[in-house]
Write an enzyme that holds these catalytic residues in place. Structure first.
Site, mmCIF file in Angstrom:
data_model
loop_
_atom_site.group_PDB
_atom_site.id
_atom_site.type_symbol
_atom_site.label_atom_id
_atom_site.label_comp_id
_atom_site.label_asym_id
_atom_site.label_seq_id
_atom_site.Cartn_x
_atom_site.Cartn_y
_atom_site.Cartn_z
ATOM 1 C CE LYS A 39 -2.260 -1.507 3.681
ATOM 2 N NZ LYS A 39 -2.200 -2.954 3.685
ATOM 3 N N GLY B 262 -6.549 -13.926 16.161
ATOM 4 C CA GLY B 262 -5.528 -13.678 15.144
ATOM 5 C C GLY B 262 -5.937 -12.653 14.092
ATOM 6 C CE LYS C 3 -6.519 -1.824 3.207
ATOM 7 N NZ LYS C 3 -7.133 -2.653 4.264
ATOM 8 C CG ASP D 24 -5.144 -0.917 6.613
ATOM 9 O OD1 ASP D 24 -4.157 -1.285 5.944
ATOM 10 O OD2 ASP D 24 -6.306 -1.343 6.415
HETATM 11 N N1 LIG Z 1 -0.265 -11.106 3.548
HETATM 12 C C1 LIG Z 1 -1.418 -10.522 3.240
HETATM 13 O O1 LIG Z 1 -2.521 -11.032 3.512
HETATM 14 C C2 LIG Z 1 -1.413 -9.219 2.461
HETATM 15 C C3 LIG Z 1 -2.630 -8.732 1.934
HETATM 16 C C4 LIG Z 1 -2.617 -7.557 1.165
HETATM 17 C C5 LIG Z 1 -1.434 -6.854 1.012
HETATM 18 N N2 LIG Z 1 -0.280 -7.333 1.575
HETATM 19 C C6 LIG Z 1 0.930 -6.536 1.403
HETATM 20 O O2 LIG Z 1 1.838 -7.231 0.536
HETATM 21 C C7 LIG Z 1 3.187 -6.948 0.937
HETATM 22 C C8 LIG Z 1 3.887 -8.260 1.240
HETATM 23 O O3 LIG Z 1 3.179 -8.902 2.277
HETATM 24 P P1 LIG Z 1 3.643 -10.300 2.865
HETATM 25 O O4 LIG Z 1 2.564 -10.733 3.792
HETATM 26 O O5 LIG Z 1 4.072 -11.210 1.765
HETATM 27 O O6 LIG Z 1 4.923 -9.839 3.725
HETATM 28 P P2 LIG Z 1 6.046 -10.785 4.376
HETATM 29 O O7 LIG Z 1 5.556 -12.174 4.526
HETATM 30 O O8 LIG Z 1 6.528 -10.061 5.565
HETATM 31 O O9 LIG Z 1 7.215 -10.789 3.263
HETATM 32 C C9 LIG Z 1 7.899 -9.618 2.915
HETATM 33 C C10 LIG Z 1 9.007 -9.986 1.971
HETATM 34 O O10 LIG Z 1 9.642 -8.780 1.560
HETATM 35 C C11 LIG Z 1 11.032 -8.890 1.798
HETATM 36 N N3 LIG Z 1 11.599 -7.573 2.101
HETATM 37 C C12 LIG Z 1 11.452 -6.825 3.207
HETATM 38 N N4 LIG Z 1 12.173 -5.694 3.107
HETATM 39 C C13 LIG Z 1 12.788 -5.756 1.891
HETATM 40 C C14 LIG Z 1 13.683 -4.924 1.207
HETATM 41 N N5 LIG Z 1 14.123 -3.776 1.734
HETATM 42 N N6 LIG Z 1 14.094 -5.300 -0.038
HETATM 43 C C15 LIG Z 1 13.676 -6.464 -0.573
HETATM 44 N N7 LIG Z 1 12.841 -7.315 0.044
HETATM 45 C C16 LIG Z 1 12.408 -6.958 1.263
HETATM 46 C C17 LIG Z 1 11.174 -9.830 2.976
HETATM 47 O O11 LIG Z 1 12.500 -10.347 2.990
HETATM 48 P P3 LIG Z 1 12.969 -11.454 4.055
HETATM 49 O O12 LIG Z 1 12.342 -12.743 3.576
HETATM 50 O O13 LIG Z 1 14.427 -11.457 3.949
HETATM 51 O O14 LIG Z 1 12.441 -11.003 5.391
HETATM 52 C C18 LIG Z 1 10.093 -10.863 2.609
HETATM 53 O O15 LIG Z 1 10.581 -11.777 1.681
HETATM 54 C C19 LIG Z 1 3.081 -6.029 2.174
HETATM 55 O O16 LIG Z 1 3.219 -4.693 1.758
HETATM 56 C C20 LIG Z 1 1.679 -6.278 2.693
HETATM 57 O O17 LIG Z 1 1.169 -5.172 3.366
HETATM 58 C C21 LIG Z 1 -0.245 -8.497 2.283
#
Ligand SMILES: NC(=O)c1ccc[n+]([C@@H]2O[C@H](COP(=O)([O-])OP(=O)(O)OC[C@H]3O[C@@H](n4cnc5c(N)ncnc54)[C@H](OP(=O)(O)O)[C@@H]3O)[C@@H](O)[C@H]2O)c1
Length: 360
Positions: A128, A209, A227, A223
């Site tokens: 976002k 959770g 959006k 948040d």
């Molecule tokens: N999960 C959901 O349900 C959901 C829903 C909608 C939107 N989103 C959004 O989608 C994005 C990803 O979410 P996620 O749940 O997949 O997050 P996540 O599980 O925390 O994974 C984040 C990934 O990004 C990497 N990362 C962090 N900082 C970085 C940097 N400076 N350069 C390159 N890579 C970096 C992390 O590396 P490491 O593996 O080394 O830690 C990890 O691989 C977020 O912005 C989140 O808000 C998530």
């Protein structure tokens, strides 16, 4: 449709879900949509960026991530510790940006997205932060380089809101949007409507959770503001700063206020709204409306409101999100669906990828 060479930044929940889906649904995606994707690079904070021109092996990537090894252990890759340098030196058609970019400054996603667009790569982001802060500029940058920037997962996760606005409602002028954009907050308010106090409802959401240990971003409305800013860019082509959104959270709501509303046949909901107004503050006329920012202003609010039960948003309960889009041609269009979750976020990214592939 030509095969897409994909750069994947972020290999956490969303990135791994996408890689898994591309692997397990490979034949169906090709047959149904002609979608063929080769993941040529992956980057994470700990591993840096790895690149292999003829494609990375998805089971190997998933195994390395599951066993918490560096992705640089993947065979025959070029490896950069500086991700931006790696991105600029390697080649791909589409960047999927799924890092955890913050809402405060939009990094690291913002720099990666800009670099990719300027290299002529399409971009899909689930973060976002960058699109909330400079979404309109990034969309303009994408247009200037003849590529697409898509962000379905950033608002109501994979529930198709932004594609409904951009493609489904193309040709209409949007006058106003109202929505319940945060499932955690909606579940707390739903529990309060059943008699719980704010503290009890929050504790229950945390135990189940749905709420973070530190729920500030959700319950104070940050948040939902992010959006709202994304909707301002996509639906109204406007840049708003977070400070231009009237923001009130739900932390000071009492059980008594909720019960009073109930006695009056109302439900308190945390409503995000955008409304196009004339400069004198009146509704923009449907017939003569002009979205030019010199003649109109966009009012943006995120706040608890007591809605009459006749309002369709009043009956959206629990983790569900909903949005009502009011245009000058269709009276109003409502989209209801989940607003969070691993599957939904990944699905939104996949749908964006398919949309890009179809137009490439
Ligand atoms: N999960 C959901 O349900 C959901 C829903 C909608 C939107 N989103 C959004 O989608 C994005 C990803 O979410 P996620 O749940 O997949 O997050 P996540 O599980 O925390 O994974 C984040 C990934 O990004 C990497 N990362 C962090 N900082 C970085 C940097 N400076 N350069 C390159 N890579 C970096 C992390 O590396 P490491 O593996 O080394 O830690 C990890 O691989 C977020 O912005 C989140 O808000 C998530």
């Amino acid at each position: 449709m030509k095969p897409l060479r994909l750069a994947l930044l972020g290999f956490g929940t969303v990135g791994q879900w996408l890689a898994q889906a591309l692997q397990t649904q490979h034949a169906w995606l090709q047959q149904e949509y002609g979608l063929v994707v080769t993941i040529v690079s992956v980057a994470t904070a700990r591993s840096g960026l790895i690149y292999r021109g003829d494609g990375l092996d998805i089971p190997t990537l998933l195994h390395l991530a599951a066993t918490r090894q560096s992705l640089s252990a993947h065979p025959e890759v070029i490896h950069w510790t500086n991700i931006l340098e790696g991105l600029q030196a390697s080649w791909g058609d589409v960047l999927v940006e799924a890092t955890g970019a913050t809402l405060r400054h939009g990094e690291p996603g913002m720099s990666y997205i800009r670099a990719a667009l300027m290299q002529g790569m399409h971009v899909v982001t689930s973060s976002k932060g960058p699109v909330a802060l400079v979404g309109r500029d990034l969309l303009a940058l994408a247009r200037a380089h003849g590529v697409q920037l898509r962000m379905e997962s950033t608002v109501m996760s994979g529930t198709p809101v932004l594609s409904t606005i951009r493609e489904g409602m193309a040709g209409t002028r949007i006058r106003a949007i109202r929505g319940l954009l945060n499932g955690t907050v909606n579940s707390i308010l739903s529990a309060m409507a059943l008699g719980q106090s704010y503290a009890e409802a929050l504790a229950q959401a945390q135990a189940q959770g749905y709420a973070e240990a530190d729920p500030t971003d959700d319950v104070e409305g940050d948040d939902a503001v992010a959006k709202t800013l994304i909707l301002a860019a996509v639906a109204f082509d406007r840049t708003l700063a977070p400070s231009q959104v009237l923001q009130r959270g739900i932390t000071s709501l009492t059980r008594e206020q909720v019960q009073q509303a109930d006695a009056l046949g109302q439900r308190i909901k945390h409503v995000a709204s955008l409304r196009l107004l004339s400069l004198d503050g009146t509704e923009v006329s449907r017939a003569t409306a002009d979205q030019d920012s010199t003649h109109t202003r966009l009012e943006a609010r995120v706040e608890p409101i007591a809605l009459p039960l006749t309002d369709p948003l009043a009956r959206i309960d629990g983790l569900l999100n909903a949005i009502v889009i009011q245009t000058d041609t269709a009276a109003s269009v409502m989209v209801i669906g989940p607003g969070a979750g691993r599957f939904q976020a990944g699905q939104g990214v996949l749908a964006d990828l398919i949309a890009i592939a179809k137009s490439s």
